[in-house]
Design a protein around this motif. Structure first.
Motif, PDB file in Angstrom:
ATOM      1  N   SER A 218       0.840  -1.279   0.032  1.00  0.00           N
ATOM      2  CA  SER A 218       0.186  -0.121   0.016  1.00  0.00           C
ATOM      3  C   SER A 218       0.768   1.184   0.012  1.00  0.00           C
ATOM      4  O   SER A 218       2.162   1.450   0.371  1.00  0.00           O
ATOM      5  CB  SER A 218      -0.941  -0.132   1.454  1.00  0.00           C
ATOM      6  N   GLY A 219       0.294   2.246  -0.533  1.00  0.00           N
ATOM      7  CA  GLY A 219       1.127   3.518  -0.539  1.00  0.00           C
ATOM      8  C   GLY A 219       1.166   4.287  -1.773  1.00  0.00           C
ATOM      9  O   GLY A 219       0.387   4.002  -2.634  1.00  0.00           O
ATOM     10  N   ALA A 220       1.931   5.144  -2.090  1.00  0.00           N
ATOM     11  CA  ALA A 220       2.090   5.927  -3.321  1.00  0.00           C
ATOM     12  C   ALA A 220       3.232   5.670  -4.151  1.00  0.00           C
ATOM     13  O   ALA A 220       3.524   6.230  -4.931  1.00  0.00           O
ATOM     14  CB  ALA A 220       2.025   7.435  -2.883  1.00  0.00           C
ATOM     15  N   ALA A 221       4.073   4.493  -3.649  1.00  0.00           N
ATOM     16  CA  ALA A 221       5.289   4.365  -4.473  1.00  0.00           C
ATOM     17  C   ALA A 221       5.007   3.527  -5.490  1.00  0.00           C
ATOM     18  O   ALA A 221       3.857   2.835  -5.712  1.00  0.00           O
ATOM     19  CB  ALA A 221       6.208   3.544  -3.334  1.00  0.00           C
ATOM     20  N   ASN A 222       6.144   3.188  -6.428  1.00  0.00           N
ATOM     21  CA  ASN A 222       6.097   2.348  -7.426  1.00  0.00           C
ATOM     22  C   ASN A 222       6.562   0.975  -7.087  1.00  0.00           C
ATOM     23  O   ASN A 222       7.851   0.785  -6.670  1.00  0.00           O
ATOM     24  CB  ASN A 222       6.955   2.894  -8.514  1.00  0.00           C
ATOM     25  N   PHE A 223       5.901  -0.036  -6.770  1.00  0.00           N
ATOM     26  CA  PHE A 223       6.191  -1.286  -6.504  1.00  0.00           C
ATOM     27  C   PHE A 223       6.442  -2.276  -7.485  1.00  0.00           C
ATOM     28  O   PHE A 223       5.817  -2.344  -8.431  1.00  0.00           O
ATOM     29  CB  PHE A 223       4.962  -1.944  -5.380  1.00  0.00           C
ATOM     30  N   THR A 224       7.586  -2.960  -7.515  1.00  0.00           N
ATOM     31  CA  THR A 224       7.921  -4.080  -8.172  1.00  0.00           C
ATOM     32  C   THR A 224       8.254  -5.372  -7.518  1.00  0.00           C
ATOM     33  O   THR A 224       8.900  -5.369  -6.703  1.00  0.00           O
ATOM     34  CB  THR A 224       9.204  -3.580  -9.049  1.00  0.00           C
ATOM     35  N   VAL A 225       7.623  -6.139  -7.890  1.00  0.00           N
ATOM     36  CA  VAL A 225       7.267  -7.568  -7.156  1.00  0.00           C
ATOM     37  C   VAL A 225       8.051  -8.681  -7.932  1.00  0.00           C
ATOM     38  O   VAL A 225       7.391  -8.891  -9.264  1.00  0.00           O
ATOM     39  CB  VAL A 225       6.156  -8.199  -6.514  1.00  0.00           C
ATOM     40  N   THR A 226       8.746  -9.370  -7.529  1.00  0.00           N
ATOM     41  CA  THR A 226       9.456 -10.661  -8.364  1.00  0.00           C
ATOM     42  C   THR A 226       9.357 -11.737  -7.527  1.00  0.00           C
ATOM     43  O   THR A 226       9.221 -11.780  -6.406  1.00  0.00           O
ATOM     44  CB  THR A 226      10.863 -10.280  -8.584  1.00  0.00           C
ATOM     45  N   GLY A 227       9.210 -12.896  -8.496  1.00  0.00           N
ATOM     46  CA  GLY A 227       9.188 -14.267  -7.792  1.00  0.00           C
ATOM     47  C   GLY A 227       8.024 -14.490  -6.957  1.00  0.00           C
ATOM     48  O   GLY A 227       7.970 -15.354  -6.127  1.00  0.00           O
ATOM     49  N   LEU A 228       6.785 -13.826  -7.459  1.00  0.00           N
ATOM     50  CA  LEU A 228       5.739 -13.929  -6.846  1.00  0.00           C
ATOM     51  C   LEU A 228       5.017 -15.336  -7.032  1.00  0.00           C
ATOM     52  O   LEU A 228       4.686 -15.797  -8.085  1.00  0.00           O
ATOM     53  CB  LEU A 228       4.669 -12.884  -6.937  1.00  0.00           C
ATOM     54  N   GLY A 229       4.824 -16.273  -5.827  1.00  0.00           N
ATOM     55  CA  GLY A 229       4.053 -17.439  -6.048  1.00  0.00           C
ATOM     56  C   GLY A 229       2.781 -17.394  -4.860  1.00  0.00           C
ATOM     57  O   GLY A 229       2.287 -18.621  -4.570  1.00  0.00           O
TER      58      GLY A 229
END
Length: 394
Positions: A218-229
């Motif tokens: 949550s929030g106003a940042a730019n989130f990059t998520v890797t390896g999501l399972g």
């Protein structure tokens, strides 16, 4: 004061403990090429107490005696190892590397730690304890490492976080970054990350999350998520933020945010399905995996498929106008299940490729237009019935 500076190092023998009495300050001086070393230890009494350590200090500090809610203060520049901490620690002015192992706090199950500016490692392996870490002073170039089964609450984080050795709950709130990039590596348990600062770039390595775990952003940042399972809840990302996810080969559910959303699910094989929930536009890249978005409301879904489709692959659209881009390299087929879609646009094939498309419209309400295109042919279907099935071969 223990002065082991210069040519006068001090050795504390094995089995020997120097006890720091309540209300006292101990100065450890291992500067000028000297040291304070040995297999003995410095033992903290019930506290509160202060240690000022500079230079080379290799003896352990044992905090077994420090009672609940009592403060140990660390100052100086030396690297220190602190064991059996069940009380609280203030190292906010400490600039040396710090290694901490907690003890089980059986009184209120809470331990408070304020880090210094250098690399800090905390191990808490008592599943009923909660360790709150104030990382406000941790430098942006420094690393906070968390391990064990404790619940960790981290605030003011501006450095990097490695919680890959953690199996408990993880809650992270970032500080306002000067360098907008920050890396967070989760453990196996549920993890929550909040960054309210517009323009921050938060990278989350979710490789270690169990399939039964949940990552909340949550929030106003730019989130990059890797390896999501695992399950991802990103509905708390506001319109100023963004979400970019790369999945592993697993069935999972992603709830998108209010900003831009991009999901690379090309790792999914035909036996796995990506389930989407949300109401904001999203682009999904698929390989052989399936997409289920029947619960996706108002936001349009753009599906990009760059490889040949697999038998059994299924794409279920949402309730808005969705777009499917498909570029097969040879003859293939696709079973496409539509929700309350009004149209699908720009279904494309390479020249020479062929596509058999079977469409099943569930809740069919004014299905408008399917535009099938190749470099050589263009076909259109205008549907007028409640349910329409069409097969196109290009």
């Amino acid at each position: 004061t223990l002065d082991g500076s210069g040519s006068h190092p001090i050795t504390i023998d094995d089995g020997t403990a120097i006890t720091l009495r309540t209300g006292s300050t101990l100065t450890l001086d291992g500067t000028g090429g000297g040291s304070i070393n040995g297999l003995g230890m410095i033992a903290i009494d019930t506290g509160p107490a202060t240690i000022v350590a500079d230079g080379t200090i290799s003896v352990l500090v044992d905090a077994t005696g420090l009672v609940d809610d009592t403060l140990l203060t660390l100052q100086g520049t030396a690297a220190l190892t602190l064991n059996n901490l069940a009380g609280d620690l203030n190292a906010s002015t400490f600039t040396g590397e710090l290694t901490i192992t907690t003890a089980n706090n059986a009184v209120d199950n809470e331990i408070l730690i304020a880090t210094g500016s250098a690399d800090t490692s905390i191990t808490g392996d008592h599943s009923d304890d909660t360790v709150t870490v104030d990382a406000t002073e941790l430098a942006e170039t420094s690393l906070l490492t968390l391990s064990g089964s404790d619940t960790f609450i981290v605030t003011g984080l501006k450095g990097s976080l490695d919680a890959s050795g953690s199996s408990g709950l993880l809650f992270v709130t970032t500080g306002n970054l000067t360098d907008p990039g920050i890396l967070i590596t989760t453990g196996t348990g549920d993890a929550t990350v909040l960054d309210t600062f517009d323009g921050d770039d938060v990278s989350v390595d979710a490789t270690n999350l169990l399939s039964t775990s949940t990552l909340t952003l949550s929030g106003a940042a730019n989130f990059t998520v890797t390896g999501l399972g695992a399950t991802l809840l990103a509905s708390g990302i506001v319109s100023a933020g963004s979400l970019d996810v790369t999945t592993v080969d697993a069935s999972l559910t992603i709830t998108t945010g209010a900003g831009s959303n991009h999901i690379d699910a090309t790792a999914l094989t035909v036996t796995y399905t990506l389930s989407l929930i949300g109401s904001t536009a999203v682009t999904v890249e698929l390989g052989a995996g399936s997409l289920s978005a029947a619960s996706y409301h108002t936001g349009s879904i753009t599906v990009e498929i760059a490889t040949d489709l697999a038998a059994g692959q299924n794409i279920t659209g949402g309730t808005a106008v969705d777009t499917l881009h498909y570029t097969p390299t040879g003859a293939t087929s696709l079973d496409l299940t539509l929700g309350s879609l009004s149209s699908i646009e720009k279904l494309t094939t390479e020249s020479g490729g062929s596509l058999t498309l079977t469409i099943t419209a569930l809740q069919f309400a004014g299905f408008d237009l399917i535009d099938l295109r190749s470099e050589e042919h263009t076909s259109e279907l205008q549907s007028r019935g409640l349910i329409s099935y069409a097969v196109f071969c290009l």
